[in-house]
Structures are given as C-alpha cells and as structure tokens.
Write a protein that holds these residues in place. Structure first.
Motif, mmCIF file in Angstrom:
data_model
loop_
_atom_site.group_PDB
_atom_site.id
_atom_site.type_symbol
_atom_site.label_atom_id
_atom_site.label_comp_id
_atom_site.label_asym_id
_atom_site.label_seq_id
_atom_site.Cartn_x
_atom_site.Cartn_y
_atom_site.Cartn_z
ATOM 1 N N VAL A 193 11.889 3.091 -2.800
ATOM 2 C CA VAL A 193 12.298 2.290 -3.910
ATOM 3 C C VAL A 193 12.743 3.411 -4.993
ATOM 4 O O VAL A 193 11.944 4.165 -5.567
ATOM 5 N N PRO A 194 14.062 3.125 -5.539
ATOM 6 C CA PRO A 194 14.549 4.057 -6.375
ATOM 7 C C PRO A 194 13.412 3.971 -7.565
ATOM 8 O O PRO A 194 13.393 3.146 -8.226
ATOM 9 N N LYS A 195 13.272 5.241 -8.119
ATOM 10 C CA LYS A 195 12.268 5.464 -9.195
ATOM 11 C C LYS A 195 10.865 4.808 -8.796
ATOM 12 O O LYS A 195 10.004 4.717 -9.579
ATOM 13 N N GLY A 196 10.745 4.295 -7.815
ATOM 14 C CA GLY A 196 9.359 3.741 -7.653
ATOM 15 C C GLY A 196 8.414 4.430 -7.086
ATOM 16 O O GLY A 196 8.545 5.553 -6.750
ATOM 17 N N ASN A 197 6.863 3.903 -7.495
ATOM 18 C CA ASN A 197 5.914 4.825 -7.204
ATOM 19 C C ASN A 197 5.255 4.633 -5.760
ATOM 20 O O ASN A 197 6.013 3.832 -5.142
ATOM 21 N N TYR A 198 4.293 4.987 -5.608
ATOM 22 C CA TYR A 198 3.633 4.692 -4.113
ATOM 23 C C TYR A 198 3.390 3.627 -3.595
ATOM 24 O O TYR A 198 3.853 3.007 -2.668
ATOM 25 N N ASP A 199 2.961 2.638 -4.720
ATOM 26 C CA ASP A 199 2.734 1.171 -4.435
ATOM 27 C C ASP A 199 4.094 0.499 -4.087
ATOM 28 O O ASP A 199 4.110 -0.386 -3.143
ATOM 29 N N ALA A 200 4.993 0.839 -4.728
ATOM 30 C CA ALA A 200 6.274 0.139 -4.622
ATOM 31 C C ALA A 200 7.135 0.599 -3.138
ATOM 32 O O ALA A 200 7.497 -0.454 -2.480
ATOM 33 N N MET A 201 6.970 1.676 -2.743
ATOM 34 C CA MET A 201 7.337 2.282 -1.441
ATOM 35 C C MET A 201 6.466 1.502 -0.294
ATOM 36 O O MET A 201 6.879 1.130 0.571
ATOM 37 N N PHE A 202 5.005 1.507 -0.464
ATOM 38 C CA PHE A 202 4.164 0.668 0.291
ATOM 39 C C PHE A 202 4.591 -0.573 0.487
ATOM 40 O O PHE A 202 4.711 -1.283 1.763
ATOM 41 N N SER A 203 4.681 -1.363 -0.469
ATOM 42 C CA SER A 203 4.937 -2.529 -0.457
ATOM 43 C C SER A 203 6.457 -3.131 0.307
ATOM 44 O O SER A 203 6.352 -3.921 0.855
ATOM 45 N N LYS A 204 7.392 -2.035 -0.195
ATOM 46 C CA LYS A 204 8.605 -2.461 0.535
ATOM 47 C C LYS A 204 8.915 -2.095 1.925
ATOM 48 O O LYS A 204 9.293 -2.784 2.679
ATOM 49 N N THR A 205 8.037 -1.100 2.227
ATOM 50 C CA THR A 205 8.013 -0.714 3.616
ATOM 51 C C THR A 205 7.480 -1.804 4.330
ATOM 52 O O THR A 205 8.159 -2.157 5.582
ATOM 53 N N ARG A 206 6.486 -2.393 3.931
ATOM 54 C CA ARG A 206 5.722 -3.565 4.685
ATOM 55 C C ARG A 206 6.387 -4.714 4.743
ATOM 56 O O ARG A 206 6.430 -5.297 5.790
ATOM 57 N N GLN A 207 7.495 -5.139 3.728
ATOM 58 C CA GLN A 207 8.256 -6.219 3.675
ATOM 59 C C GLN A 207 9.252 -5.973 4.733
ATOM 60 O O GLN A 207 9.587 -7.007 5.398
ATOM 61 N N GLU A 208 9.893 -5.046 4.710
ATOM 62 C CA GLU A 208 10.925 -4.730 5.711
ATOM 63 C C GLU A 208 10.394 -4.518 6.917
ATOM 64 O O GLU A 208 10.986 -4.687 8.047
ATOM 65 N N GLY A 209 9.268 -3.757 7.287
ATOM 66 C CA GLY A 209 8.769 -3.282 8.663
ATOM 67 C C GLY A 209 8.113 -4.674 9.276
ATOM 68 O O GLY A 209 7.957 -4.508 10.418
ATOM 69 N N PHE A 210 7.290 -5.405 8.562
ATOM 70 C CA PHE A 210 6.665 -6.467 9.590
ATOM 71 C C PHE A 210 7.224 -7.687 9.378
ATOM 72 O O PHE A 210 8.019 -8.135 8.499
ATOM 73 N N GLY A 211 7.408 -8.200 10.584
ATOM 74 C CA GLY A 211 8.032 -9.601 10.847
ATOM 75 C C GLY A 211 7.147 -10.849 9.849
ATOM 76 O O GLY A 211 6.115 -10.381 9.610
ATOM 77 N N PRO A 212 7.696 -11.910 9.882
ATOM 78 C CA PRO A 212 7.145 -12.966 9.290
ATOM 79 C C PRO A 212 5.596 -13.532 9.622
ATOM 80 O O PRO A 212 4.609 -13.551 8.975
ATOM 81 N N GLU A 213 5.426 -13.309 10.814
ATOM 82 C CA GLU A 213 4.073 -13.770 11.505
ATOM 83 C C GLU A 213 3.034 -12.806 11.194
ATOM 84 O O GLU A 213 1.924 -13.213 10.787
ATOM 85 N N VAL A 214 3.499 -11.475 11.168
ATOM 86 C CA VAL A 214 2.514 -10.316 10.899
ATOM 87 C C VAL A 214 2.184 -10.596 9.418
ATOM 88 O O VAL A 214 1.061 -10.450 8.763
ATOM 89 N N ARG A 215 3.224 -10.800 8.605
ATOM 90 C CA ARG A 215 2.971 -10.833 7.189
ATOM 91 C C ARG A 215 2.024 -12.061 6.900
ATOM 92 O O ARG A 215 1.048 -11.744 6.129
ATOM 93 N N ARG A 216 2.329 -13.019 7.532
ATOM 94 C CA ARG A 216 1.303 -14.371 7.323
ATOM 95 C C ARG A 216 0.030 -14.024 7.588
ATOM 96 O O ARG A 216 -0.711 -14.276 6.965
ATOM 97 N N ARG A 217 -0.150 -13.271 8.703
ATOM 98 C CA ARG A 217 -1.847 -13.166 9.207
ATOM 99 C C ARG A 217 -2.215 -12.090 8.253
ATOM 100 O O ARG A 217 -3.572 -12.188 8.034
ATOM 101 N N ILE A 218 -1.678 -10.983 7.659
ATOM 102 C CA ILE A 218 -2.241 -10.060 6.936
ATOM 103 C C ILE A 218 -2.704 -10.765 5.593
ATOM 104 O O ILE A 218 -3.578 -10.583 5.030
ATOM 105 N N ILE A 219 -1.715 -11.742 5.035
ATOM 106 C CA ILE A 219 -2.065 -12.422 3.836
ATOM 107 C C ILE A 219 -2.892 -13.348 3.763
ATOM 108 O O ILE A 219 -3.857 -13.381 3.052
ATOM 109 N N LEU A 220 -2.989 -14.143 4.924
ATOM 110 C CA LEU A 220 -4.016 -15.053 5.241
ATOM 111 C C LEU A 220 -5.571 -14.466 5.458
ATOM 112 O O LEU A 220 -6.530 -14.788 4.961
ATOM 113 N N GLY A 221 -5.504 -13.328 6.207
ATOM 114 C CA GLY A 221 -6.752 -12.389 6.381
ATOM 115 C C GLY A 221 -7.223 -11.881 5.036
ATOM 116 O O GLY A 221 -8.535 -11.602 4.756
#
Lengths: 491, 98
Positions: free
Chosen positions: A336-364
């Motif tokens: 993420v331009p000018k983003g820190n570690y958390d911003a990169m971490f979170s953006k990578t996981r938004q784009e990298g994981f499909g919806p079901e994987v994200r749903r399960r991680i969030i519910l877990g």
C-alpha cells in the motif's frame, strides 16, 4: 484384454513386475489421457510432464535390474493435491495468496512416495485451502465431474477424485479435514480413506484445521487405497501428532466378513437422505449379510451437533493457521503506498484470500475472541468429547459402522456455491468422523437414476484401517463398480 | 447465546484478523456471519457440565528424544519464495511508526 488405463493400480503393479508393461508405457498412456481429458474435466493444476517421463525412464531401468525385492510403487504415476508440499513443484492450495510458491521441501508423504518409487504426474485442483465441498472455490476455476460435466466432483479434493474417475492416473492423494477425501470419492465413484488421526504424517500439508485433518489415498479401489496407505502411513519425527503404532499389512484385508458385527447408525438414515442413496447403501448392507456379516442398529445421538461443532473448531484453527500468510515470506504481497506493515498485511489478505476463506478466518477470530472463547470454542471442544464418546460406545458393541458417505449425489455446478450454510450442510455425514478421529473409508456401492455414483462409508475403531479396508475390498469384489468407467473416460 | 454480528463488529474482527474489507463486503459478511452463528448456537443446548474439552483425539504422552542437531533449510532456500528480500533478510514495510 483390458486397455492399460482400465486396470486398477494393484493390477498395474503386477503387470509392471511381470514385464507385461513398462513404466514408460504407463506414464505415456496417462499423460496422453490427461491431454485428452483435461479440457473436459479440469482436474489438474499442473502436469509434471517432462520430469515425470524422465523419472519413468529411470524407473524402467531400475525395474529391469531389480531382482526379487523391488520398491513397492516403482514406476507408478500419482496425482498429489495442491495443498501437499512438493519440492520444486507449485503448492498453492488453489489460492491467489500462494501464487508462485514453490516449496523448498517435500511433505513426509511425498518423501515416502518417492522412496517407494512412485512418480508425481500432476498436482490436483481443490477448494481454496480445502474449504469447500465442491471444488468450485479454486482460483484456477472449478473441476467437473467425469460422470456428468455439469456437476461438481465433490470437494475439497475434487481434482484427485475426478482424475481417478477419469483414469488420468492410477493413484492420487487427497486430504480430509471434514470429508474432503470421502466426499469426492463418493461423488466420483472411487475409493478413498481418511485414516485415524495421527496415522499419516501431516508434515508438509498446508494446515487448515490441524486437529482434524489427515492426508490419504483416493484410488480406483479400496485395495489400491490399502496399498498406498501402507506406503504413506507411520510415525514421523517431523509431525509430533503422528502416532507410533505399527503399520499393518492393509492390502491383505480380512479373511472374510463371516461373523463381522456391523453397526447401522440410525442417525445416518434420517431426514434429507436421497431415496436412491438409501436404497444403494441398504443393498450393500444386504450383500455384507450374504457374505456372513451380522448387523444391528446403533445410535450416535450427539452427531446432530457435529456440524456446528466441526465448523467452530475448523474456523478457529483456520484463523490461527492462516495467520502465517503475511505477504512477507512467500506468495502474494500487495504493498500500500506509504502504508506500514499492517496495511500491507491486510491488503495482501484481502486480495489473496477468496470470500469463503475470509469468512472462516473472521468467524474463527470471533469465536476465539475475549468473551466468546468459552461460549463457542471451548463449548465446541467439549461437544467434540461427547461426539467422540458416542463413537467409542457404538464401536465397543460392533466391529465397524456403515452408512452413506453423502446424503445425496453430485449436484450441479453453481447451485450451492453462493450460500455458505447450504454448502456446510453437505458435510453432515462426514464431519462426525473427523471429530471422533476414527478411520473411515468411502467405497462406491451403486448409482442413482441419473447414473451418478453413490458412496458408502465404512467406519472403524482407532487404527483399525486393515479391518475397514478389508470390508471395502470384500464389497468391491462382489459389487465390481470399478469395472464401470464414466462414458467420457471409457474410450 | 445467539448474537447478531453487525457491520461494526465485522470491521473490528477484520482488523484483528488483518483483512481489509470493502463496505459492500462488510454488509454482506454481517448478514452471512449472523446466520451462520445462529446455526452454530444450537450447540448451547448440549449439556457439557463435567465434560472435558478434547484438544487431541488420540491421547499422546510427552516424547523425549536426544538433543541432536539436524540439518534444516538453508538461508537461501528459506528466502527463495520471499516477494522482497535484502541482505539475507525478509524485507517488510515499516512496522513502528515514526
């Protein structure tokens, strides 16, 4: 004489030993079939063509020189699921987040396969991170069922199931967290076993829900599964949850079904079971009786809580296991331009994981968070104890339990993928076994009116794989389902 | 036991789990997660008084082995898949703010 690909793996091995065929001929045959059938079923994600042919040539030389004792799988092609690590060959879990990842090491099962002389012919398609029951949630697109390409092959090891049904290879590996071997085995009309938890090393299996999953065979017959399990099973110093219990001669099966006590759990024949499935399983049970088995009804009263218990535990474990995908060490990284570690971490996981994987991680994450931990996670772990006790009590009375693997047959692609809960309900008869930790084999016992295969589960006590597989072998010897190939795979 | 998950809760959980979500996804997830959670809530009926939680299905005892060094991954192999690296390290964006 049968065409080469019409043989079981056991028969192919005999032919190789007898010099009736060669590893090169075998490999070339399956590679040609892959070329012809993949456009129709899309079971595979990577074909190891050149390397596999070279390996086959090496195996051919070794086979010629071998006198008497030879490696148990020498020259046999095998398909390996995308979540099992293979040195130098992509292992992506069919997720965008692992695109380009090439493992620097082999899973222990792969090491054992190589030591046994098997050759990796391809990697197979799956639901992203094994989260699904249809193989529709792959970043490479869905796999089609060889019996009807408008239908799903089951999941999550649907690529391995479809590849075996279409005879793109004689052997395959899948993994089973809540039914991911048995569901595609049932839907594709092949055999597959989830062994006792701890029977097969999980080292190198990309973790989804580590207290539930096992790697295991998906093959044409139970006999083939037995032979493959003998190679991959056993204690592994690299997996502290693998158990040091001797590996039996699974492929010897059992002498007969004479006197075998078979339990029929009434909860497996409840609401939602398709009539054709019920009829086929009951017919198979009758066959078992003809072969000398006795049956009795048993009850597993708590398994109505198995689905929520399973999904809670699986999602909690997933939220922890998948925390490793941080964009730093392997796979996708989205800065993420000018983003820190958390911003990169979170953006990578938004784009990298499909919806079901994200749903399960969030519910877990929710179920593990302060205030809900005891209410959901610990409650589910206690429910697991109760469900396991049900199995222990039933298996104290009988030798094996049998019931349908899936309540229905393969459904049409696209009909369930958008509704998470409906998809979870698919797993109602498979998840209890993972919670209990006992072994369960799915064997084909028939087909519905539309010609779609039906699978039956044979469940046994802890480390009684030989008995479970033996029952499967006795059944397939009389049912002979493996002699029937899907029309598209026949010619 | 049943608990509705609203958009704010989803946003908080997504932050804890380090997953960026769009507004649309937050709305969608709130609805889906609430219905899944409602389904999960049936386990509250189960009497678990005096039941021990199962962490591992096969009882394992602690196993000891000799403390011998074994070969691990080389630094080069461990770094081979890193999207960004520098001087033999994984390279991260700034972690501590100025």
């Amino acid at each position: 004489m049968a065409k080469l690909h019409e043989n079981t793996a056991t028969e192919l091995l005999r032919m190789l030993s007898a010099g009736e065929t060669t590893p090169v001929e075998v490999m070339a045959t399956y590679l040609e079939r892959i070329g012809k059938l993949e456009p129709k079923i899309h079971a595979l994600t990577f074909v190891n063509k050149d390397a596999a042919l070279k390996e086959a040539e090496r195996a051919a030389k070794e086979l010629k020189g071998a006198k008497g004792k030879k490696k148990p799988l020498l020259g046999m092609p095998i398909v390996v699921k995308e979540c099992i690590s293979t040195t130098g060959i992509q292992t992506t879990c069919c997720s965008k987040i692992l695109q380009g990842y090439i493992p620097p090491y082999d899973a222990t099962v792969v090491t054992r396969l190589k030591q046994a002389g098997a050759i990796i012919i391809a990697k197979s398609n799956m639901d992203e991170f094994a989260m699904g029951s249809s193989t529709e949630r792959s970043c490479y697109g869905p796999t089609m069922n060889p019996w009807d390409v408008n239908r799903v092959p089951g999941g999550s090891s649907g690529g391995s199931g479809a590849a075996i049904a279409a005879r793109e290879a004689p052997l395959a590996l899948g993994s089973d967290t809540g039914g991911s071997i048995r569901c595609p085995a049932a839907y594709c009309g092949v055999a597959g076993i989830k062994s006792t938890y701890g029977r097969v090393s999980r080292y190198g299996l990309v973790a989804y829900a580590n207290s539930l999953e096992q790697i295991g065979p998906i093959t044409i017959t139970a006999r083939d599964s037995a032979m493959l399990l003998e190679v991959i099973a056993g204690k592994d110093i690299a997996d502290s949850t693998s158990v040091d219990v001797p590996v039996d001669k699974y492929s010897q099966g059992i002498a007969s079904l004479e006197g075998l006590k078979v339990g029929i759990p009434k909860e497996f024949f409840g609401e939602g079971l398709k009539a054709d499935v019920k009829a086929s399983v009951e017919k198979a049970v009758d066959k078992m009786k003809e072969l000398g088995a006795t049956t009795q009804e048993v009850s597993l009263p708590s398994i109505k809580y198995a689905l929520p218990t399973y999904y809670l535990i699986a999602m909690c474990e997933a939220s922890s296991n998948l925390a490793r995908f941080d964009g730093l060490r392997y796979g996708l990284r989205v800065d993420v331009p000018k983003g820190n570690y958390d911003a990169m971490f979170s953006k990578t996981r938004q784009e990298g994981f499909g919806p079901e994987v994200r749903r399960r991680i969030i519910l877990g994450t929710y179920a593990l968070s302060a205030g809900y931990y005891d209410m959901f996670y610990v409650k589910a772990l206690k429910a697991r104890t109760i469900i396991q006790d049900d199995f222990k009590k039933a298996l104290a009375k009988v030798d094996v339990l049998v019931g349908p693997t899936m309540p229905t047959t393969a459904f049409e692609i696209g009909t369930k993928v958008d509704d998470p809960l409906t998809m979870y309900l698919e797993d109602i008869l498979t998840v209890p076994i993972n919670l209990a930790g006992v072994p369960s084999l799915s064997v084909p016992v028939g087909a519905d009116k539309a010609g779609m295969p039906i699978g039956m589960q044979v469940m046994g006590n802890f480390f009684k794989e030989q008995q479970v597989l033996g029952v499967g072998m006795a059944l397939e010897d009389v049912l002979q389902f493996h002699k029937k190939l899907p029309p598209l795979a026949g010619a | 036991m049943s608990k509705k998950i609203d958009e704010n809760t989803v946003a908080h959980l997504a932050e804890l789990a380090r997953i960026t979500l769009s507004d649309k996804e937050r709305k969608e997830f709130a609805k889906q997660l609430s219905s899944i959670l409602e389904f999960f809530s049936q386990i509250s009926e189960l009497d678990t008084e005096n039941v021990k939680p199962t962490y591992h299905v096969v009882e394992l005892k602690n196993v000891f082995r000799e403390d011998e060094s074994r070969e691990g991954l080389s630094q080069e192999a461990a770094l081979r898949n890193a999207p960004q690296k520098e001087k033999g390290y994984f390279k991260s964006p700034k972690i501590v703010e100025d």
